[in-house]
Design a protein around this motif. Structure first.
Motif, PDB file in Angstrom:
ATOM      1  N   LEU A 896       0.833  -1.198   0.000  1.00  0.00           N
ATOM      2  CA  LEU A 896       0.000   0.000   0.000  1.00  0.00           C
ATOM      3  C   LEU A 896       0.874   1.257   0.000  1.00  0.00           C
ATOM      4  N   LYS A 897       0.632   2.119  -0.988  1.00  0.00           N
ATOM      5  CA  LYS A 897       1.403   3.353  -1.114  1.00  0.00           C
ATOM      6  C   LYS A 897       0.540   4.603  -0.995  1.00  0.00           C
ATOM      7  N   SER A 898      -0.765   4.444  -1.184  1.00  0.00           N
ATOM      8  CA  SER A 898      -1.589   5.644  -1.238  1.00  0.00           C
ATOM      9  C   SER A 898      -2.988   5.375  -0.711  1.00  0.00           C
ATOM     10  N   ILE A 899      -3.479   6.293   0.111  1.00  0.00           N
ATOM     11  CA  ILE A 899      -4.881   6.258   0.506  1.00  0.00           C
ATOM     12  C   ILE A 899      -5.719   6.856  -0.612  1.00  0.00           C
ATOM     13  N   CYS A 900      -5.280   7.953  -1.115  1.00  0.00           N
ATOM     14  CA  CYS A 900      -5.865   8.521  -2.331  1.00  0.00           C
ATOM     15  C   CYS A 900      -4.719   9.129  -3.139  1.00  0.00           C
ATOM     16  N   SER A 901      -5.015   9.643  -4.257  1.00  0.00           N
ATOM     17  CA  SER A 901      -3.985  10.161  -5.156  1.00  0.00           C
ATOM     18  C   SER A 901      -3.068  11.145  -4.440  1.00  0.00           C
ATOM     19  N   LYS A 902      -1.835  11.256  -4.928  1.00  0.00           N
ATOM     20  CA  LYS A 902      -0.869  12.163  -4.308  1.00  0.00           C
ATOM     21  C   LYS A 902      -1.344  13.604  -4.365  1.00  0.00           C
ATOM     22  N   ILE A 903      -2.186  13.919  -5.339  1.00  0.00           N
ATOM     23  CA  ILE A 903      -2.732  15.269  -5.421  1.00  0.00           C
ATOM     24  C   ILE A 903      -4.163  15.299  -4.871  1.00  0.00           C
ATOM     25  N   GLY A 904      -4.526  14.284  -4.126  1.00  0.00           N
ATOM     26  CA  GLY A 904      -5.873  14.197  -3.581  1.00  0.00           C
ATOM     27  C   GLY A 904      -5.961  14.781  -2.186  1.00  0.00           C
ATOM     28  N   VAL A 905      -7.098  15.368  -1.872  1.00  0.00           N
ATOM     29  CA  VAL A 905      -7.410  15.821  -0.518  1.00  0.00           C
ATOM     30  C   VAL A 905      -8.724  15.173  -0.112  1.00  0.00           C
ATOM     31  N   MET A 906      -8.860  14.882   1.174  1.00  0.00           N
ATOM     32  CA  MET A 906     -10.055  14.217   1.669  1.00  0.00           C
ATOM     33  C   MET A 906     -10.981  15.224   2.334  1.00  0.00           C
ATOM     34  N   VAL A 907     -12.248  15.117   1.981  1.00  0.00           N
ATOM     35  CA  VAL A 907     -13.281  15.964   2.579  1.00  0.00           C
ATOM     36  C   VAL A 907     -14.134  15.043   3.440  1.00  0.00           C
ATOM     37  N   CYS A 908     -13.780  14.943   4.711  1.00  0.00           N
ATOM     38  CA  CYS A 908     -14.475  14.001   5.611  1.00  0.00           C
ATOM     39  C   CYS A 908     -14.351  14.488   7.051  1.00  0.00           C
ATOM     40  N   ASP A 909     -15.146  15.474   7.400  1.00  0.00           N
ATOM     41  CA  ASP A 909     -15.093  16.038   8.747  1.00  0.00           C
ATOM     42  C   ASP A 909     -15.579  15.067   9.816  1.00  0.00           C
ATOM     43  N   SER A 910     -16.240  13.978   9.410  1.00  0.00           N
ATOM     44  CA  SER A 910     -16.737  13.003  10.391  1.00  0.00           C
ATOM     45  C   SER A 910     -15.677  11.971  10.778  1.00  0.00           C
ATOM     46  N   LEU A 911     -14.525  11.997  10.149  1.00  0.00           N
ATOM     47  CA  LEU A 911     -13.512  10.972  10.395  1.00  0.00           C
ATOM     48  C   LEU A 911     -13.045  11.003  11.851  1.00  0.00           C
ATOM     49  N   GLN A 912     -13.135   9.845  12.515  1.00  0.00           N
ATOM     50  CA  GLN A 912     -12.764   9.738  13.921  1.00  0.00           C
ATOM     51  C   GLN A 912     -11.494   8.927  14.133  1.00  0.00           C
ATOM     52  N   LEU A 913     -11.213   8.003  13.221  1.00  0.00           N
ATOM     53  CA  LEU A 913     -10.064   7.128  13.445  1.00  0.00           C
ATOM     54  C   LEU A 913      -9.390   6.751  12.137  1.00  0.00           C
ATOM     55  N   ILE A 914      -8.072   6.891  12.131  1.00  0.00           N
ATOM     56  CA  ILE A 914      -7.231   6.265  11.109  1.00  0.00           C
ATOM     57  C   ILE A 914      -6.337   5.275  11.846  1.00  0.00           C
ATOM     58  N   HIS A 915      -6.512   4.007  11.554  1.00  0.00           N
ATOM     59  CA  HIS A 915      -5.707   2.955  12.191  1.00  0.00           C
ATOM     60  C   HIS A 915      -4.817   2.322  11.124  1.00  0.00           C
ATOM     61  N   VAL A 916      -3.510   2.368  11.340  1.00  0.00           N
ATOM     62  CA  VAL A 916      -2.561   1.823  10.372  1.00  0.00           C
ATOM     63  C   VAL A 916      -1.618   0.882  11.099  1.00  0.00           C
ATOM     64  N   ASP A 917      -1.428  -0.307  10.540  1.00  0.00           N
ATOM     65  CA  ASP A 917      -0.509  -1.278  11.138  1.00  0.00           C
ATOM     66  C   ASP A 917       0.090  -2.149  10.037  1.00  0.00           C
ATOM     67  N   ASN A 918       1.384  -2.268  10.031  1.00  0.00           N
ATOM     68  CA  ASN A 918       2.090  -3.098   9.040  1.00  0.00           C
ATOM     69  C   ASN A 918       1.783  -2.658   7.603  1.00  0.00           C
ATOM     70  N   CYS A 919       1.889  -1.380   7.362  1.00  0.00           N
ATOM     71  CA  CYS A 919       1.758  -0.806   6.014  1.00  0.00           C
ATOM     72  C   CYS A 919       3.000   0.046   5.770  1.00  0.00           C
ATOM     73  N   ASP A 920       4.135  -0.604   5.632  1.00  0.00           N
ATOM     74  CA  ASP A 920       5.419   0.096   5.662  1.00  0.00           C
ATOM     75  C   ASP A 920       5.635   1.023   4.480  1.00  0.00           C
ATOM     76  N   LYS A 921       5.006   0.762   3.337  1.00  0.00           N
ATOM     77  CA  LYS A 921       5.221   1.603   2.155  1.00  0.00           C
ATOM     78  C   LYS A 921       4.276   2.807   2.102  1.00  0.00           C
ATOM     79  N   LEU A 922       3.336   2.843   3.006  1.00  0.00           N
ATOM     80  CA  LEU A 922       2.444   3.998   3.072  1.00  0.00           C
ATOM     81  C   LEU A 922       3.173   5.111   3.826  1.00  0.00           C
ATOM     82  N   LYS A 923       3.511   6.171   3.111  1.00  0.00           N
ATOM     83  CA  LYS A 923       4.354   7.217   3.684  1.00  0.00           C
ATOM     84  C   LYS A 923       3.629   8.552   3.801  1.00  0.00           C
ATOM     85  N   ARG A 924       2.341   8.576   3.491  1.00  0.00           N
ATOM     86  CA  ARG A 924       1.666   9.873   3.424  1.00  0.00           C
ATOM     87  C   ARG A 924       0.232   9.760   3.923  1.00  0.00           C
ATOM     88  N   ILE A 925      -0.144  10.687   4.798  1.00  0.00           N
ATOM     89  CA  ILE A 925      -1.546  10.864   5.167  1.00  0.00           C
ATOM     90  C   ILE A 925      -2.078  12.000   4.314  1.00  0.00           C
TER      91      ILE A 925
END
Length: 1052
Positions: A896-925
């Motif tokens: 896993l390298k991306s939650i969304c595109s590198k030029i993407g922004v998330m519109v989600c004011d309801s977000l309460q939790l981001i849980h990440v474990d053993n995703c070593d190639k994911l370098k960007r929130i």
């Protein structure tokens, strides 16, 4: 078809070199012997690690298991179950399959060897620190009491005060005050631990020791010597460090030395607080006494007016009488609230004056403070207009003190007792039960609590229960000794003739003496012996109980029932759920009045003799893995059945439609059919006869995905292609597993007729490539419009959730107008190694209701949300609008390298939790922007967001803007903090239910799950992770906790 599987197996081996093929064929037995050896070696290794882990958790308070240890144990347990399946397959294999079986065993040997090589090093510690001060307790509002709260708080903060006694009469608010202080202490962080334990009147030293150890997440093991137990507990508490121990509802002196509680002092910084009705107890134990006084008249009036309702408050003519009535409550918050509940909505001055007169007369007839409190509370009981309503209330006293009472279970008991009159349907009776609960709650005789993960429960206040006990000590006469840790049955003289109900639930009674004279209880109608380790009951025990209607022996160790049960001709309910040692029953043909027979999770192999004679049976639970067969024509004779559960864990056995179709009164039916043809016949009859089943779970095959909804169909049939299936039009949940020929759900044509599909679970299907194929459905995908939850597990060929043939701009316009997934709330994907992108960007407009995303163990997954091809080359920010997203959980995704595109922004004011474990190639929130305004993307975070990960991953992140890191840094916490929270919640649930297996039975029906939390809980309690006698995938509470708003991995 019988020839197809061997042929397919041979074809599967043709790619293997001939010499290797011959070797697999000739040396299969050698492979099997080697496989068993290495499997046993792995099992021994796991047991050693489990023992060491348990020892470390026992002796290291505040520690939790390392994640890699938990993962290894969990995966090994699954591997061992899979190994058993391989052995079974090989032993039952045909001669033509020897080579393929040899290849299978060889591959499993390599997998087992890999687990052995990766075993944790037992020379190193298996645990790490897990910070947790304690969990907040549910509280009710306080009126007044500020001075008392302040005084208790000051004493806790002063070094010279070590022991505090909060003293006052029952109902004055001692427990409520201390719950508020407990929660304030958690926020203050002045102490390393805050421990709450309820003692109650009939406490034992050993029970108190167990409760304190449990609150510390420790374990006294099998040690039964009180002195050695006290030494272990003392060590546990000393290791905690500076702590506050709150003992609620203390009735007698507690020897701290005998229990193993360290003496509080200024040197150790420990504090002991107890609440009690006895000032002498405080003095005996050397406490600083802080009395809790009743409310002033004005405070009591404010509390009363808050509870009694606006119509009364606005009536000036009633106010003088109201003041006098409140005065009669003597300032006790409980009696004020109960009086308000009883008289709520009553605006007739004459009735109020009469109530005032009654209150005065009652109090004038008794002496003593406690007796006066009981009489004031009896006023509310006597004003219940319906005699059966009174009996329903008194029945609640049969439950152990301080335990939550599950609403559905309580209503079932009322139905068994006959407190709810017979109606046309069982559902109408349940509705009546809920109406009764509402009346009791409105009268403040029961408290409404959501104690266990939002499951509706009720609870009796201690003083209200005392009032109920005082009533049942006279008329009607009950003997209530539930949850008192009794090891022996009450003495013969306590079994008096006019007793109507006896509750000995939740004790430690292991035997009923064979030389005991049979109790002569001629009027006894109810006997509750559930949750006792009783193994045997003398045949003569029931001979003098001719009126017995309800007999509860659930969750006992009973091996066989005495023949005298056959003579209980008035018996209407026989509850044997969870009696795993029970293998046979006596003849039941004489029990003509029996309406309920619950054999759930027993070990019987044959249905009881004479069951076909039980013509009045309304409720039958035969969910029994060991059951071999149900004789034909038995079920059709039970024509009054409203509730039927049948399961036989034998892939060659199952029901025929003709056995169930005649049961026209069925409202709830859980059963496994012999094959798809029988399922289709039953579904067809449902539609033709308009059979109105309120709840059903219809199975084909041995299930591995368990239904959690009200109307469920689960298919586990290797021969299914899809076209031949027939579904009920009102089906809400579809579970498909082990159907290797199924390519996608679109192949199931009858699914088009289903109008309210809410949950879809697909697992262990080797051929599934996608869930929905637009090539098959075109744009007609209305049946997925109502879908709320999608679970995908172990689908090796799954490459995408939605497959679109000829994808392009024209197709995009069609899809934009499609309602596919427009109500989807949860998507969970586990162990799908081929999927690379979770969801396409064009689907986002349909995902406006999406709340949770969980993705685990998907080896090739690269991105969660894909961008359009034409957008990837642009520099403009791409918005990913997910307005209701609350949880994003990503675990074990190595690519896993991306939650969304590198030029993407998330519109989600309801977000309460981001849980990440053993995703070593994911370098960007990804950055966030708010729904409102056009704020800068790196200056904003959702207001309730928490980020949970390992410290190593957090520190490895790359930041497009350092300001964004500063925004998110306060929101991040190490994952172990959350793991400890959820572990404590599950452990608390187990403790409240007294037995672990009973808890797992409840969780069993709540969804398919991972083993991560389950294994740890089982290890901590010395339990196997197998449920009952089954070999299912381990069933635990991940999905269930998800639906209750609690993250099963984080506790959030």
């Amino acid at each position: 078809m019988e020839c197809i599987q061997p042929a397919a197996s041979i074809a599967n081996c043709l790619g293997t070199p001939v010499c290797k093929y011959l070797q697999y064929h000739r040396k299969l037995n050698d492979y099997v012997r080697n496989f068993k050896r290495i499997r046993d070696e792995l099992n021994s290794k796991m047991e050693d690690i489990e023992l060491q882990l348990k020892a470390e958790l026992l002796h290291c308070v505040g520690k939790i298991a390392k994640k890699e240890v938990e993962n290894w144990i969990g995966k090994v347990k699954v591997m061992i179950m899979e190994a058993q399946d391989v052995e079974n397959k090989v032993s039952n294999g045909r001669y033509l399959c020897r080579a393929c079986n040899g290849k299978l065993v060889d591959r499993k040997i390599q997998e087992v060897q890999t687990f052995l090589d990766k075993a944790p090093n037992i020379s190193e510690s298996l645990v790490i620190d897990g910070p947790s001060v304690g969990l907040p307790l549910p509280t009710s509002e306080l009126v007044g009491e500020k001075a008392v709260r302040d005084e208790i708080w000051q004493c806790l903060m002063q070094e010279e005060v070590g022991k505090i006694g909060v003293w006052g009469m029952g109902g004055v608010g001692k427990t409520t005050i201390m719950k508020h202080i407990h929660n304030d202490l958690l926020k203050e962080h002045s102490f390393e631990r805050v421990i709450w334990v309820t003692i109650s009147k009939d406490f034992s030293v050993m029970k108190l020791q167990d409760d304190i150890a449990s609150a510390l997440k420790g374990d006294l093991g099998s040690e039964r010597d009180k002195v050695r137990r006290a030494a272990i507990l003392l060590e546990l508490l000393n290791k905690v460090g500076k702590h506050v121990l709150i003992l609620d509802d203390v009735w007698a002196k507690v020897s701290l030395e005998e229990v193993g509680i360290p003496e509080p002092s200024s040197s150790n910084g420990c504090k002991l607080v107890l609440t009690t009705r006895s000032e002498q107890v405080c003095k005996y134990m050397g406490c600083k006494v802080i009395p809790v006084k009743p409310l002033s008249e004005e405070e009591a009036l404010i509390l009363f007016l808050n509870k009694v309702g606006p119509t009364i408050v606005q009536s000036p003519t009633l106010m003088p009488t109201l003041r006098l009535a409140v005065k009669e409550c003597a300032g006790l918050p409980l009696t004020v609230v109960v009086l308000a509940g009883t008289m709520k909505g009553e605006d007739d001055p004459c009735i109020w004056k009469n109530a005032l007169k009654e209150l005065k007369e009652r109090v004038g007839t008794v002496e003593g403070v406690e007796a006066e409190v009981i009489e004031r509370l009896k006023f509310s009981f006597d004003h219940l207009k319906d005699e059966k309503l009174k009996l329903c209330f008194l029945y609640c006293a049969l439950y152990p003190k301080n335990l939550p009472i599950w609403e559905d279970e309580l209503i079932e008991c009322w139905i068994d007792e006959g407190f709810i009159d017979e109606m046309n349907t069982r559902q109408e009776m349940k509705d009546k039960g809920h109406a009764i609960l509402k009346k009791l709650e409105d009268n403040c005789l029961l408290e409404n609590v959501t104690y266990q993960y939002d499951q509706p429960c009720k609870k009796m206040h201690d003083a209200v229960r005392d009032m109920a006990l005082s009533i049942t000590s006279i008329n009607p006469r009950y003997m209530i000794q539930a949850g008192l840790q009794l090891e022996k049955l009450p003495k013969e003289e306590e079994w008096i003739r006019d007793i109507e109900k006896v509750s000995l639930k939740n004790n430690s009674i292991s035997e009923i003496p064979i030389d005991m004279s049979p109790p002569k209880c001629q009027l006894l109608t109810t006997l509750l012996l559930g949750r006792n380790p009783i193994k045997k009951i003398p045949n003569s025990f029931f001979v003098n109980m001719p009126c017995l209607r309800v007999l509860d022996l659930s969750c006992t160790n009973i091996e066989c029932l005495p023949d005298s049960i056959s003579e209980l001709k008035n018996l209407t309910a026989l509850q044997l759920e969870g009696c795993e040692e029970l293998r046979a029953l006596p003849c039941l043909s004489m029990l003509q009045r029996l309406k309920k027979l619950d054999l759930n999770f027993t070990s019987i192999e044959n249905v009881p003799e004479g069951m076909d004679m039980l013509i009045n049976l309304r409720y039958l639970n035969l969910f029994v893995y060991t059951l071999k067969v149900i004789p034909t024509r038995v079920l059709p004779k039970l024509s009054h059945l409203q509730h039927l559960k049948v399961y036989m864990h034998d892939e060659t056995k199952g029901l025929k439609a003709d056995e169930v179709v005649p049961l026209q009164k069925l409202e709830c039916f859980y059963g496994r059919f012999e094959n798809v043809h029988e399922l289709n016949k039953f579904v067809s009859s449902m539609q033709q006869c308009k059979k109105n089943l309120i709840k059903y779970q219809l199975y084909v095959g041995l299930f591995s995905l368990v239904g959690s909804g009200e109307r469920v169909v689960s298919i586990n049939d290797p021969e299914i292609v899809g076209g031949e299936l027939m579904f009920p039009v009102d089906m809400q949940e579809l579970n498909i597993s082990y159907c290797p020929y199924l390519r996608n759900v679109s192949h199931i044509s009858s699914l088009k007729n289903v109008v309210d599909l809410r949950v879809c679970k697909i697992g262990h299907c080797e051929g599934i490539e996608c869930v929905v194929s637009f090539s098959s459905f075109s744009s007609s995908t209305h049946q997925f419009q109502s879908l709320q939850c999608l679970f995908l597990i172990d689908l090796p060929k799954l490459s995408e959730v939605i497959k679109v043939e000829g994808y392009g701009s024209a197709t995009t316009s069609i899809l934009a107008s499609s309602p596919t997934f427009s109500n989807l709330k949860d998507i969970h994907i586990l162990d799908c190694p081929s999927i690379m992108t979770l969801l396409p960007h064009w689907l986002l407009p349909n995902l406006q209701n999406l709340e949770e995303i969980t993705v685990m163990d998907c080896e090739k997954l690269v991105e969660i949300f894909a961008a359009e091809d034409e957008e990837k080359g642009s520099d403009a920010l791409i918005k990913f609008d997910l307005p209701k997203l609350r949880v994003l959980r990503l675990e074990s995704l190595p690519e896993l390298k991306s939650i969304c595109s590198k030029i993407g922004v998330m519109v989600c004011d309801s977000l309460q939790l981001i849980h990440v474990d053993n995703c070593d190639k994911l370098k960007r929130i990804p950055p966030f922007v708010s729904f409102v305004g056009n704020g800068q993307p790196y200056a904003h975070a959702p207001p309730s967001l928490k980020i949970n990960s390992s410290r190593q991953w957090w520190e490895s992140l790359e930041w497009d803007d350092l300001n964004f890191k500063n925004v998110l840094q306060p929101l991040w916490k190490d994952k172990w903090f959350f793991m400890e929270t959820v572990f404590h919640k599950i452990q608390e649930m187990i403790n409240m239910n007294f037995d672990i297996k009973g808890t797992f039975y409840r969780l069993f029906w709540c969804g398919f799950v991972t083993t991560r939390v389950a294994t740890r809980v089982c290890v901590a309690h010395g339990q196997s992770t197998r449920v009952g006698n089954s070999r299912f995938s381990i069933i635990f509470c991940t999905t269930w906790l998800d639906h209750k708003g609690i993250c099963p991995h984080t506790g959030v």
